[in-house]
Design a protein around this motif. Structure first.
Motif, PDB file in Angstrom:
ATOM      1  N   ALA A 395       9.467  -2.046  -5.999  1.00  0.00           N
ATOM      2  CA  ALA A 395      11.292  -2.182  -5.667  1.00  0.00           C
ATOM      3  C   ALA A 395      11.068  -2.526  -4.340  1.00  0.00           C
ATOM      4  N   PHE A 396      10.619  -1.494  -3.390  1.00  0.00           N
ATOM      5  CA  PHE A 396      10.862  -1.347  -2.601  1.00  0.00           C
ATOM      6  C   PHE A 396      10.187  -2.881  -1.723  1.00  0.00           C
ATOM      7  N   SER A 397       9.055  -2.983  -1.981  1.00  0.00           N
ATOM      8  CA  SER A 397       8.256  -4.923  -1.564  1.00  0.00           C
ATOM      9  C   SER A 397       8.893  -5.392  -1.915  1.00  0.00           C
ATOM     10  N   LEU A 398       9.930  -5.699  -2.938  1.00  0.00           N
ATOM     11  CA  LEU A 398      10.565  -6.487  -3.201  1.00  0.00           C
ATOM     12  C   LEU A 398      12.190  -6.928  -3.352  1.00  0.00           C
ATOM     13  N   ALA A 399      11.983  -5.848  -2.455  1.00  0.00           N
ATOM     14  CA  ALA A 399      12.700  -5.305  -1.834  1.00  0.00           C
ATOM     15  C   ALA A 399      12.836  -6.008   0.162  1.00  0.00           C
ATOM     16  N   GLY A 400      11.777  -6.120   0.686  1.00  0.00           N
ATOM     17  CA  GLY A 400      11.569  -6.478   2.068  1.00  0.00           C
ATOM     18  C   GLY A 400      11.023  -5.230   2.533  1.00  0.00           C
ATOM     19  N   VAL A 401      11.348  -4.209   2.009  1.00  0.00           N
ATOM     20  CA  VAL A 401      10.518  -3.257   2.986  1.00  0.00           C
ATOM     21  C   VAL A 401       9.694  -3.077   3.438  1.00  0.00           C
ATOM     22  N   ASP A 402       9.308  -2.927   4.506  1.00  0.00           N
ATOM     23  CA  ASP A 402       8.426  -3.125   5.600  1.00  0.00           C
ATOM     24  C   ASP A 402       7.532  -1.519   5.160  1.00  0.00           C
ATOM     25  N   PHE A 403       6.769  -1.702   4.384  1.00  0.00           N
ATOM     26  CA  PHE A 403       5.744   0.090   4.488  1.00  0.00           C
ATOM     27  C   PHE A 403       4.287  -0.375   4.691  1.00  0.00           C
ATOM     28  N   SER A 404       3.674   0.408   4.771  1.00  0.00           N
ATOM     29  CA  SER A 404       1.691   0.563   4.989  1.00  0.00           C
ATOM     30  C   SER A 404       1.521   0.136   3.327  1.00  0.00           C
ATOM     31  N   PRO A 405       1.018  -0.972   3.553  1.00  0.00           N
ATOM     32  CA  PRO A 405      -0.289  -0.917   2.312  1.00  0.00           C
ATOM     33  C   PRO A 405      -0.777  -0.083   2.024  1.00  0.00           C
ATOM     34  N   TRP A 406      -1.275   1.268   2.100  1.00  0.00           N
ATOM     35  CA  TRP A 406      -2.357   2.584   2.263  1.00  0.00           C
ATOM     36  C   TRP A 406      -0.744   2.955   0.996  1.00  0.00           C
ATOM     37  N   TRP A 407      -0.051   2.827   1.534  1.00  0.00           N
ATOM     38  CA  TRP A 407       1.080   3.662   0.098  1.00  0.00           C
ATOM     39  C   TRP A 407       0.049   3.343  -1.059  1.00  0.00           C
ATOM     40  N   TRP A 408      -0.114   2.260  -1.236  1.00  0.00           N
ATOM     41  CA  TRP A 408      -0.753   1.978  -2.700  1.00  0.00           C
ATOM     42  C   TRP A 408      -1.385   2.680  -3.078  1.00  0.00           C
ATOM     43  N   LEU A 409      -2.228   2.590  -2.709  1.00  0.00           N
ATOM     44  CA  LEU A 409      -3.951   3.735  -2.945  1.00  0.00           C
ATOM     45  C   LEU A 409      -2.938   5.170  -3.187  1.00  0.00           C
ATOM     46  N   VAL A 410      -2.321   5.606  -3.184  1.00  0.00           N
ATOM     47  CA  VAL A 410      -1.746   7.520  -3.841  1.00  0.00           C
ATOM     48  C   VAL A 410      -1.549   7.068  -5.463  1.00  0.00           C
ATOM     49  N   PRO A 411      -0.807   6.197  -5.794  1.00  0.00           N
ATOM     50  CA  PRO A 411      -1.129   6.256  -7.637  1.00  0.00           C
ATOM     51  C   PRO A 411      -2.461   5.996  -8.212  1.00  0.00           C
ATOM     52  N   VAL A 412      -2.630   4.509  -7.520  1.00  0.00           N
ATOM     53  CA  VAL A 412      -4.418   4.663  -7.501  1.00  0.00           C
ATOM     54  C   VAL A 412      -5.122   5.809  -7.769  1.00  0.00           C
ATOM     55  N   VAL A 413      -4.810   6.307  -6.624  1.00  0.00           N
ATOM     56  CA  VAL A 413      -6.652   7.687  -6.655  1.00  0.00           C
ATOM     57  C   VAL A 413      -5.577   9.199  -7.878  1.00  0.00           C
ATOM     58  N   MET A 414      -3.860   8.412  -7.695  1.00  0.00           N
ATOM     59  CA  MET A 414      -3.871   9.698  -8.759  1.00  0.00           C
ATOM     60  C   MET A 414      -4.220   9.403 -10.194  1.00  0.00           C
ATOM     61  N   VAL A 415      -3.983   8.151 -10.662  1.00  0.00           N
ATOM     62  CA  VAL A 415      -4.533   8.064 -12.196  1.00  0.00           C
ATOM     63  C   VAL A 415      -5.321   8.520 -11.844  1.00  0.00           C
ATOM     64  N   PRO A 416      -6.763   8.989 -12.172  1.00  0.00           N
ATOM     65  CA  PRO A 416      -8.121   9.713 -12.491  1.00  0.00           C
ATOM     66  C   PRO A 416      -8.196  10.574 -12.592  1.00  0.00           C
ATOM     67  N   VAL A 417      -7.307  11.253 -11.870  1.00  0.00           N
ATOM     68  CA  VAL A 417      -7.013  13.065 -11.192  1.00  0.00           C
ATOM     69  C   VAL A 417      -6.216  13.472 -12.517  1.00  0.00           C
ATOM     70  N   ALA A 418      -4.921  12.445 -12.848  1.00  0.00           N
ATOM     71  CA  ALA A 418      -4.049  13.031 -13.786  1.00  0.00           C
ATOM     72  C   ALA A 418      -4.230  13.238 -15.441  1.00  0.00           C
ATOM     73  N   ILE A 419      -5.706  12.056 -15.530  1.00  0.00           N
ATOM     74  CA  ILE A 419      -6.072  11.960 -16.718  1.00  0.00           C
ATOM     75  C   ILE A 419      -6.895  13.024 -16.907  1.00  0.00           C
ATOM     76  N   ALA A 420      -7.686  13.280 -15.916  1.00  0.00           N
ATOM     77  CA  ALA A 420      -8.400  14.624 -16.095  1.00  0.00           C
ATOM     78  C   ALA A 420      -7.836  15.926 -16.921  1.00  0.00           C
ATOM     79  N   LEU A 421      -6.627  15.272 -16.181  1.00  0.00           N
ATOM     80  CA  LEU A 421      -5.517  16.953 -15.636  1.00  0.00           C
ATOM     81  C   LEU A 421      -4.686  17.036 -17.069  1.00  0.00           C
ATOM     82  N   ALA A 422      -4.899  15.668 -18.133  1.00  0.00           N
ATOM     83  CA  ALA A 422      -4.300  15.685 -19.384  1.00  0.00           C
ATOM     84  C   ALA A 422      -4.703  16.307 -20.344  1.00  0.00           C
ATOM     85  N   GLU A 423      -6.268  15.575 -19.856  1.00  0.00           N
ATOM     86  CA  GLU A 423      -7.277  16.202 -21.578  1.00  0.00           C
ATOM     87  C   GLU A 423      -8.100  17.318 -21.075  1.00  0.00           C
TER      88      GLU A 423
END
Length: 518
Positions: A395-423
């Motif tokens: 939503a921030f990206s579509l609204a034109g808010v300027d932020f570092s693309p490194w922030w996209w790594l946060v959900p990408v990295v957290m997905v395998p951690v969340a899967i391991a925690l859920a299992e």
């Protein structure tokens, strides 16, 4: 423990005083307790030029401590144990001997050097600090006989259900009087101490206090920090790693030191009616637990301890200490051995008199999984926050808010951690019901959690009520949470996300007839 409303029965037993050597103990303990006040008085006396301000508080504290010997008396009568204390406000505590459930003995380094000990009487009820029956201090040579006399009324052994054991069983049981050792401390166990959060609990208040008094500002404004900042990202990263390693080392050393001083020489013995715990390096403690108040046990398996093959063991008790730790961080084999003895003591009796146990013991019983719905709910709970975070970034990206693309790594990295925690959360979820046998009651075993996992073993006679609870999403999924209410331990024991039909069957299996007609 409350003072009796009516005076205790008269007795010819004379009143006794504490040992005179306590006159050397209490002034020291009181001075240590009021060190901040003494430091303030010294500062005040030095700044004002009147050094009397430094001496007066010390004299008052020592004088007050000395009066405790003259104002404290006790006596052990045939029906009551009585204690009189207080200088300005006199207080009398009278405890019926038939209500005594535990007699604990404690001695710190100073007490041990003087040959003294502290004796505390427990009735299995909550007591305020001013209403606890504690004799500080007695001659250590007299304490064992006094404890035996105070616990003489509990001479009839009890099973884990609180029912008396037949006399012929206790007379023929080996080591029935001196107790059977069911656990003892091993120095190698100290390697498990850093795997808990006790070290952080010791260091965190000290660090917080230091930063509160300006240590943080001095540190971050220092020339060394500025030189590191000018050196670039690599030096900052290396400095952060080095700082992290130093913190881990300090926390580990603090945890090991606390573990050694608290649990050094731990021995757990069972004489058929009471459980005795003795441990401590500088301050030794002897704890007596009445098995008539024993309702089960809990195996604590935090993530780091579980990965190292270790766990902790707590006794589920009714009364003043509902969750009494029996074994600290220890190998899983030692925990399982002690747990099996506590929950199935007949298996550890002499083979000539022991009754073979039918089926697995509560400590090693396999658990029933809760099915695909419970697994799906574990995954939903861990992945939903990550999906929400990704949608916010989008939503921030579509609204034109300027932020570092490194922030996209946060959900990408957290997905395998969340899967391991859920299992792992699903693998840790389960329950079992062991039916009643000729030698043991029915048992409810329930386990849940991942980062902090508990396996609770609760005997059926300890369950006093049931609750079947369903949230909006549980109703749509057809599952429920069953809560067993007890007067011991955590008070509420949860069986999470169980299919609704299985929930009623679980209650009927643990406490037959409790449901009535539905």
């Amino acid at each position: 423990m409350n003072p009796t409303a009516s005076p205790a029965p008269e007795t010819d037993q004379p009143w006794s005083r504490l040992d005179k050597r306590m006159l050397l103990v209490h002034p020291v303990t009181e001075v240590v307790k009021f060190i901040p006040v003494l430091i303030g008085s010294v500062i005040l006396g030095t700044s004002s030029g009147n050094h009397g301000w430094s001496v007066i508080p010390l004299a008052l504290i020592v004088g007050f401590a000395l009066t405790r010997w003259f104002t404290t008396t006790y006596r052990v009568g045939p029906t009551h144990v009585e204690l009189r204390t207080g200088l300005i406000q006199r207080k009398k505590l009278a405890v019926p001997r038939s209500r005594i459930r535990s007699v604990d003995i404690e001695a710190d380094l100073l007490h041990r050097l003087l040959g003294l000990a502290v004796l505390a009487i427990g009735t299995g009820q909550q007591a305020d600090s001013g209403e606890k029956f504690k004799l500080d201090a007695l001659d250590a040579r007299l304490v064992p006989d006094l404890r035996t006399a105070l616990l003489a009324h509990t001479a009839t052994p009890h099973s884990v259900t609180g029912q008396p054991v037949p006399a012929h069983d206790t007379d023929e049981r080996p080591d029935a009087h001196r107790g059977r050792e069911i656990a003892h401390w091993n120095p190698g166990w100290v390697r498990y101490a850093p795997l808990s959060l006790t070290g952080f609990a010791i260091i965190a208040p000290i660090v917080g206090l230091a930063f509160q008094y300006g240590v943080g500002q001095v540190l971050f404004r220092s020339d060394a920090v500025r030189r590191v900042e000018d050196g670039g990202a690599l030096i900052i990263a290396l400095g952060a790693v080095a700082l992290f390693l130093v913190i881990v080392l300090i926390v580990s050393l603090a945890a090991c030191a606390r573990y050694l001083t608290t649990y050094f020489g731990l021995r757990v013995t069972d004489d058929g009616r009471t459980l005795h715990l003795r441990h401590g390096l500088f301050t030794t403690r002897q704890i007596t637990l009445d098995l008539a108040r024993f309702r089960g046990a809990t195996v604590n398996e935090p993530l780091l301890l579980r990965l190292a093959g270790a766990a902790e063991l707590e006794a589920i008790m009714v009364g003043e200490n509902p969750r009494q730790k029996v074994l600290p961080q220890a190998p899983r084999t030692a925990v399982e051995h002690t747990l099996s003895h506590l929950l199935a003591p007949n298996e550890f009796q002499d083979k000539a008199i022991a009754t073979p146990a039918a089926g697995p013991s509560p400590g090693s019983a396999p658990l029933i999984a809760h099915g695909p719905v419970a697994r799906r709910r574990r995954y939903t709970r861990t992945l939903t926050p990550i999906a929400v975070a990704a949608l916010v970034l989008l939503a921030f990206s579509l609204a034109g808010v300027d932020f570092s693309p490194w922030w996209w790594l946060v959900p990408v990295v957290m997905v395998p951690v969340a899967i391991a925690l859920a299992e792992d959360r699903y693998r840790g979820l389960g329950h079992a019901v062991l039916p009643e046998t000729a030698t043991s009651p029915a048992w409810l075993i329930t386990r849940s959690g991942s980062l902090d996992r508990d396996r609770d073993c609760l005997e059926a006679p300890g369950v006093i009520g049931w609750t079947v609870r369903q949230s909006f999403f549980q109703r749509r999924a057809g599952v429920a949470t069953v809560v067993a209410a007890a007067a011991a331990g955590k008070k509420r024991y949860h069986v999470l996300d169980l299919p609704l039909d299985d929930a009623w069957a679980l209650i009927e299996a643990v406490t037959p007839g409790r449901l009535g007609r539905r």
